[in-house]
Design a protein around this motif. Structure first.
Motif, PDB file in Angstrom:
ATOM      1  N   MET A  45       0.355  -1.250   0.195  1.00 51.27           N
ATOM      2  CA  MET A  45       0.151   0.033   0.028  1.00 51.27           C
ATOM      3  C   MET A  45       0.678   1.619  -0.076  1.00 51.27           C
ATOM      4  SD  MET A  45      -2.876  -0.949  -0.189  1.00 51.27           S
ATOM      5  CE  MET A  45      -4.020  -2.095  -0.046  1.00 51.27           C
ATOM      6  N   HIS A  46       0.338   2.229  -1.062  1.00 49.07           N
ATOM      7  CA  HIS A  46       1.172   2.927  -0.687  1.00 49.07           C
ATOM      8  C   HIS A  46      -0.007   4.507  -0.934  1.00 49.07           C
ATOM      9  CE1 HIS A  46       4.998   1.576  -2.422  1.00 49.07           C
ATOM     10  NE2 HIS A  46       3.900   0.901  -3.135  1.00 49.07           N
ATOM     11  N   LEU A  47       0.706   5.735  -0.214  1.00 46.74           N
ATOM     12  CA  LEU A  47       0.053   7.207  -0.646  1.00 46.74           C
ATOM     13  C   LEU A  47       0.064   7.516  -1.618  1.00 46.74           C
ATOM     14  CD1 LEU A  47      -1.601   8.970   0.853  1.00 46.74           C
ATOM     15  CD2 LEU A  47       0.675   9.827   1.892  1.00 46.74           C
ATOM     16  N   ALA A  48      -0.600   8.312  -2.610  1.00 48.37           N
ATOM     17  CA  ALA A  48      -0.228   8.587  -3.883  1.00 48.37           C
ATOM     18  C   ALA A  48      -1.770   8.683  -3.793  1.00 48.37           C
ATOM     19  CB  ALA A  48       0.345   7.703  -4.403  1.00 48.37           C
ATOM     20  N   GLU A  49      -2.041  10.438  -5.222  1.00 44.67           N
ATOM     21  CA  GLU A  49      -3.161  10.764  -5.623  1.00 44.67           C
ATOM     22  C   GLU A  49      -3.062  10.546  -6.873  1.00 44.67           C
ATOM     23  OE1 GLU A  49      -2.608  15.270  -4.808  1.00 44.67           O
ATOM     24  OE2 GLU A  49      -2.865  14.111  -2.808  1.00 44.67           O
ATOM     25  N   LEU A  50      -4.344  11.051  -8.019  1.00 43.38           N
ATOM     26  CA  LEU A  50      -4.262  10.971  -9.240  1.00 43.38           C
ATOM     27  C   LEU A  50      -5.314  12.870  -9.654  1.00 43.38           C
ATOM     28  CD1 LEU A  50      -7.398   8.549  -9.620  1.00 43.38           C
ATOM     29  CD2 LEU A  50      -4.969   8.485 -10.770  1.00 43.38           C
ATOM     30  N   PRO A  51      -3.768  12.627 -10.706  1.00 42.39           N
ATOM     31  CA  PRO A  51      -3.761  12.403 -11.530  1.00 42.39           C
ATOM     32  C   PRO A  51      -2.174  11.866 -12.281  1.00 42.39           C
ATOM     33  CG  PRO A  51      -4.275  14.401 -12.868  1.00 42.39           C
ATOM     34  CD  PRO A  51      -4.115  14.464 -10.946  1.00 42.39           C
ATOM     35  N   ARG A  52      -1.356  11.476 -11.119  1.00 42.35           N
ATOM     36  CA  ARG A  52       0.045  11.331 -10.865  1.00 42.35           C
ATOM     37  C   ARG A  52       0.307  10.574  -9.591  1.00 42.35           C
ATOM     38  NH1 ARG A  52       0.190  17.182 -11.246  1.00 42.35           N
ATOM     39  NH2 ARG A  52       0.386  17.625  -9.124  1.00 42.35           N
ATOM     40  N   LEU A  53       0.729   9.414 -11.247  1.00 40.43           N
ATOM     41  CA  LEU A  53       0.510   7.745  -9.820  1.00 40.43           C
ATOM     42  C   LEU A  53       2.290   7.706 -10.088  1.00 40.43           C
ATOM     43  CD1 LEU A  53      -1.796   5.359 -11.391  1.00 40.43           C
ATOM     44  CD2 LEU A  53      -2.337   6.965  -8.629  1.00 40.43           C
ATOM     45  N   PRO A  54       2.767   7.109  -8.587  1.00 38.05           N
ATOM     46  CA  PRO A  54       4.106   7.441  -8.662  1.00 38.05           C
ATOM     47  C   PRO A  54       4.597   5.305  -9.084  1.00 38.05           C
ATOM     48  CG  PRO A  54       2.961   6.816  -6.376  1.00 38.05           C
ATOM     49  CD  PRO A  54       2.497   6.931  -7.394  1.00 38.05           C
ATOM     50  N   PHE A  55       4.241   5.050 -10.555  1.00 39.25           N
ATOM     51  CA  PHE A  55       4.495   4.416 -11.308  1.00 39.25           C
ATOM     52  C   PHE A  55       5.019   4.203 -12.127  1.00 39.25           C
ATOM     53  CE2 PHE A  55       0.555   3.442  -7.786  1.00 39.25           C
ATOM     54  CZ  PHE A  55       2.015   2.201  -7.203  1.00 39.25           C
ATOM     55  N   SER A  56       6.058   3.233 -12.728  1.00 34.68           N
ATOM     56  CA  SER A  56       6.548   3.592 -13.977  1.00 34.68           C
ATOM     57  C   SER A  56       5.483   3.158 -15.185  1.00 34.68           C
ATOM     58  CB  SER A  56       7.782   2.572 -14.746  1.00 34.68           C
ATOM     59  OG  SER A  56       7.608   1.102 -14.738  1.00 34.68           O
ATOM     60  N   GLU A  57       5.253   3.639 -16.689  1.00 38.42           N
ATOM     61  CA  GLU A  57       4.868   3.389 -17.242  1.00 38.42           C
ATOM     62  C   GLU A  57       4.254   1.509 -17.189  1.00 38.42           C
ATOM     63  OE1 GLU A  57       4.373   4.173 -22.389  1.00 38.42           O
ATOM     64  OE2 GLU A  57       4.739   5.183 -21.228  1.00 38.42           O
ATOM     65  N   GLY A  58       3.269   1.304 -18.110  1.00 34.98           N
ATOM     66  CA  GLY A  58       2.707  -0.322 -18.069  1.00 34.98           C
ATOM     67  C   GLY A  58       3.128  -1.840 -17.120  1.00 34.98           C
ATOM     68  N   LEU A  59       3.442  -0.680 -15.723  1.00 34.27           N
ATOM     69  CA  LEU A  59       4.254  -2.086 -14.726  1.00 34.27           C
ATOM     70  C   LEU A  59       3.121  -2.932 -14.248  1.00 34.27           C
ATOM     71  CD1 LEU A  59       6.342  -2.213 -13.063  1.00 34.27           C
ATOM     72  CD2 LEU A  59       5.317  -0.714 -11.381  1.00 34.27           C
ATOM     73  N   PHE A  60       1.771  -2.645 -14.647  1.00 32.72           N
ATOM     74  CA  PHE A  60       0.435  -3.151 -14.113  1.00 32.72           C
ATOM     75  C   PHE A  60      -0.318  -4.240 -15.108  1.00 32.72           C
ATOM     76  CE2 PHE A  60       1.538   0.366 -10.904  1.00 32.72           C
ATOM     77  CZ  PHE A  60       1.686  -1.316 -10.104  1.00 32.72           C
ATOM     78  N   ASP A  61      -0.951  -5.616 -14.923  1.00 34.37           N
ATOM     79  CA  ASP A  61      -1.458  -5.987 -15.917  1.00 34.37           C
ATOM     80  C   ASP A  61      -2.415  -5.826 -16.008  1.00 34.37           C
ATOM     81  OD1 ASP A  61       0.696  -7.969 -16.524  1.00 34.37           O
ATOM     82  OD2 ASP A  61       0.571  -8.922 -14.502  1.00 34.37           O
ATOM     83  N   ALA A  62      -3.546  -5.326 -14.489  1.00 37.02           N
ATOM     84  CA  ALA A  62      -4.644  -4.785 -14.270  1.00 37.02           C
ATOM     85  C   ALA A  62      -4.408  -3.284 -13.290  1.00 37.02           C
ATOM     86  CB  ALA A  62      -5.526  -5.647 -14.143  1.00 37.02           C
ATOM     87  N   VAL A  63      -5.088  -2.706 -14.335  1.00 36.16           N
ATOM     88  CA  VAL A  63      -5.642  -1.684 -13.107  1.00 36.16           C
ATOM     89  C   VAL A  63      -7.326  -1.428 -12.597  1.00 36.16           C
ATOM     90  CG1 VAL A  63      -5.815   0.555 -12.638  1.00 36.16           C
ATOM     91  CG2 VAL A  63      -3.904  -0.104 -13.978  1.00 36.16           C
ATOM     92  N   THR A  64      -7.893  -1.121 -11.410  1.00 41.37           N
ATOM     93  CA  THR A  64      -8.912  -1.475 -10.786  1.00 41.37           C
ATOM     94  C   THR A  64      -9.508   0.096 -10.095  1.00 41.37           C
ATOM     95  OG1 THR A  64      -8.487  -2.202  -8.495  1.00 41.37           O
ATOM     96  CG2 THR A  64      -9.458  -3.771 -10.445  1.00 41.37           C
ATOM     97  N   ALA A  65     -10.524   0.663 -10.508  1.00 41.12           N
ATOM     98  CA  ALA A  65     -10.949   2.042  -9.477  1.00 41.12           C
ATOM     99  C   ALA A  65     -12.282   2.141  -9.240  1.00 41.12           C
ATOM    100  CB  ALA A  65     -10.577   3.647 -10.376  1.00 41.12           C
ATOM    101  N   ASN A  66     -12.777   1.841  -8.093  1.00 40.40           N
ATOM    102  CA  ASN A  66     -13.666   1.550  -7.732  1.00 40.40           C
ATOM    103  C   ASN A  66     -14.004   2.715  -6.847  1.00 40.40           C
ATOM    104  OD1 ASN A  66     -16.335  -0.179  -6.493  1.00 40.40           O
ATOM    105  ND2 ASN A  66     -15.628  -0.531  -4.989  1.00 40.40           N
ATOM    106  N   PHE A  67     -15.160   3.670  -7.683  1.00 43.39           N
ATOM    107  CA  PHE A  67     -15.711   4.243  -7.243  1.00 43.39           C
ATOM    108  C   PHE A  67     -15.044   5.427  -7.339  1.00 43.39           C
ATOM    109  CE2 PHE A  67     -19.337   1.335  -6.396  1.00 43.39           C
ATOM    110  CZ  PHE A  67     -20.243   1.142  -6.848  1.00 43.39           C
TER     111      PHE A  67
END
Length: 140
Positions: A89-111
């Motif tokens: 878990m990390h503290l981060a906010e949209l629209p700037r996330l502290p991850f490199s491009e294409g790092l994840f296979d899936a992204v979820t955003a529930n509400f």
């Protein structure tokens, strides 16, 4: 940060426990379908954006996914970290996330997109961190 974002931060500051006992229960209902839409299964690298208390992160972990969660509110991050110790878990906010491009296979955003001042920029950021051919699933 927009004025809307600042307002959202004030509204939710320190409210993780209250959220868990109210909206959190309501927002948990679409989680299985959200994870299905994102093709979350064993071994998938998942980013749960706006993880809140970690409901979607916990369900993704139960499917065998490797889960990272982020939230803009520290009380949510702390509660999610305690609730889902197998997720990172990390503290981060949209629209700037502290991850490199294409790092994840899936992204979820529930509400989540309804809680950001620039939802189109937020959605573009979700797309940025998912790999080509990966899945982004949101509820709103």
């Amino acid at each position: 940060m927009t004025d809307f974002d600042a307002s959202e931060r004030r509204i939710w500051a320190g409210r993780a426990e209250a959220y868990a006992e109210s909206f959190g229960k309501l927002c948990a209902h679409p989680v299985p379908r959200l994870l299905d839409a994102a093709r979350v299964r064993d071994g998938v690298r998942v980013l749960d954006v706006g993880t809140g208390t970690g409901t979607a992160a916990a369900a993704a972990c139960a499917r065998g996914a490797r889960v990272t969660g982020v939230d803009a509110e520290i009380s949510m991050v702390d509660l999610a970290a305690r609730s889902v110790p197998s997720a990172e878990m990390h503290l981060a906010e949209l629209p700037r996330l502290p991850f490199s491009e294409g790092l994840f296979d899936a992204v979820t955003a529930n509400f989540v997109l309804n809680h950001v001042g620039r939802p189109q920029a937020a959605l573009a950021e979700l797309r940025r961190v998912v790999r080509p051919g990966g899945w982004v699933a949101v509820t709103i």
